[in-house]
Design a protein around this motif. Structure first.
Motif, PDB file in Angstrom:
ATOM      1  N   SER A 116      34.608  -2.706   1.071  1.00 58.03           N
ATOM      2  CA  SER A 116      35.733  -3.648   1.054  1.00 58.03           C
ATOM      3  C   SER A 116      36.992  -3.004   1.620  1.00 58.03           C
TER       4      SER A 116
ATOM      5  N   SER B 138      36.420  -2.969   5.457  1.00 61.14           N
ATOM      6  CA  SER B 138      36.407  -4.287   6.102  1.00 61.14           C
ATOM      7  C   SER B 138      37.611  -5.152   5.756  1.00 61.14           C
ATOM      8  N   LYS B 139      38.341  -4.760   4.719  1.00 63.52           N
ATOM      9  CA  LYS B 139      39.493  -5.540   4.227  1.00 63.52           C
ATOM     10  C   LYS B 139      39.052  -6.933   3.781  1.00 63.52           C
ATOM     11  N   THR B 140      37.832  -7.037   3.249  1.00 63.56           N
ATOM     12  CA  THR B 140      37.301  -8.320   2.790  1.00 63.56           C
ATOM     13  C   THR B 140      36.319  -8.088   1.651  1.00 63.56           C
ATOM     14  N   TYR B 141      35.933  -9.162   1.015  1.00 64.65           N
ATOM     15  CA  TYR B 141      34.933  -9.114  -0.043  1.00 64.65           C
ATOM     16  C   TYR B 141      33.590  -8.717   0.571  1.00 64.65           C
ATOM     17  N   CYS B 142      32.822  -7.907  -0.148  1.00 61.25           N
ATOM     18  CA  CYS B 142      31.521  -7.466   0.357  1.00 61.25           C
ATOM     19  C   CYS B 142      30.448  -7.654  -0.707  1.00 61.25           C
TER      20      CYS B 142
ATOM     21  N   THR C 131      28.377  -7.309  11.020  1.00 62.70           N
ATOM     22  CA  THR C 131      28.952  -7.770   9.753  1.00 62.70           C
ATOM     23  C   THR C 131      28.572  -6.864   8.586  1.00 62.70           C
TER      24      THR C 131
ATOM     25  N   ALA D 100      30.086  -7.957   4.801  1.00 63.68           N
ATOM     26  CA  ALA D 100      31.424  -8.522   4.612  1.00 63.68           C
ATOM     27  C   ALA D 100      31.341 -10.044   4.601  1.00 63.68           C
ATOM     28  N   LYS D 101      32.074 -10.663   3.689  1.00 63.91           N
ATOM     29  CA  LYS D 101      32.065 -12.119   3.528  1.00 63.91           C
ATOM     30  C   LYS D 101      33.488 -12.673   3.537  1.00 63.91           C
ATOM     31  N   ASP D 102      33.627 -13.913   4.008  1.00 65.55           N
ATOM     32  CA  ASP D 102      34.922 -14.585   3.932  1.00 65.55           C
ATOM     33  C   ASP D 102      34.999 -15.396   2.640  1.00 65.55           C
ATOM     34  N   ASP D 103      36.069 -16.168   2.472  1.00 59.73           N
ATOM     35  CA  ASP D 103      36.273 -16.945   1.252  1.00 59.73           C
ATOM     36  C   ASP D 103      35.237 -18.049   1.051  1.00 59.73           C
TER      37      ASP D 103
ATOM     38  N   VAL E 191      31.324 -12.038   8.004  1.00 60.59           N
ATOM     39  CA  VAL E 191      32.408 -11.855   8.968  1.00 60.59           C
ATOM     40  C   VAL E 191      32.295 -10.486   9.631  1.00 60.59           C
TER      41      VAL E 191
END
Length: 185
Positions: A48, A51-55, A87, A117-120, A125
């Motif tokens: 996370s 990637s600066k995102t939820y994983c 991703t 990595a996942k988006d909202d 992503v």
């Protein structure tokens, strides 16, 4: 295609935790499941951070329990992103346990978690690329690439429409297994 690249050091994480009696199994050693839970947490944090995102955890390719961990030892986990795909990321984790009275440190576990990595909305992503700064980082990237290629080859070989277990029966003669299949199998 993303043009962002991030150094391995930017997402490297280390955590330490004292092992308590409540973490032990029936033999008095620290429960492997508890260690796996901590490893999953640090893999999430490392991926996370990169990637600066939820994983999410996609797979755990290797878990080698090398030495038992004792109650009262200080466990330190070190994680780094070893490989990135489009991703996904492979996070390498090293687990060490320190006897806090003697200062003796032992390598207890190494593992590789593949994180996505996942988006909202739960869609995968793209992740930033990886900047490799030294020989060890290059070797880790290459080893991850080789593990991925080997896994893909194995899946292709055993899931291919022409696969026949009959072709592999001679290999099994050298192993501790007895083949007792019906004649028409």
């Amino acid at each position: 295609m993303s043009k962002a690249y991030i150094k391995v050091d930017a997402s490297r994480i280390s955590i330490s935790e004292l092992m308590l009696p409540s973490h032990s199994n029936f033999s008095g050693k620290i429960h492997g499941g508890y260690i796996l839970n901590l490893m999953d947490q640090i893999a999430f944090a490392c991926a996370s951070k990169h990637s600066k995102t939820y994983c999410v955890t996609a797979s755990v390719d290797t878990v080698d329990f090398l030495k038992p961990i004792e109650v009262g030892e200080l466990v330190t986990m070190k994680a780094s992103v070893n490989f990135v795909g489009n991703t996904s990321m492979v996070v390498g984790i090293r687990v060490e346990a320190e006897n806090i009275q003697t200062g003796v440190i032992k390598h207890c576990n190494s593992s590789y978690f593949t994180m996505v990595a996942k988006d909202d909305h739960g869609q995968s992503v793209e992740v930033p690329g990886l900047i490799l700064n030294d020989k060890i980082e290059v070797i880790r990237f290459l080893k991850a690439l080789k593990r991925i290629e080997t896994k893909q080859q194995r899946q292709y070989e055993f899931n291919h429409q022409d696969f026949s277990h009959i072709d592999y029966l001679p290999i099994l003669k050298d192993h501790k297994v007895r083949i007792d299949l019906p004649d028409n199998y």
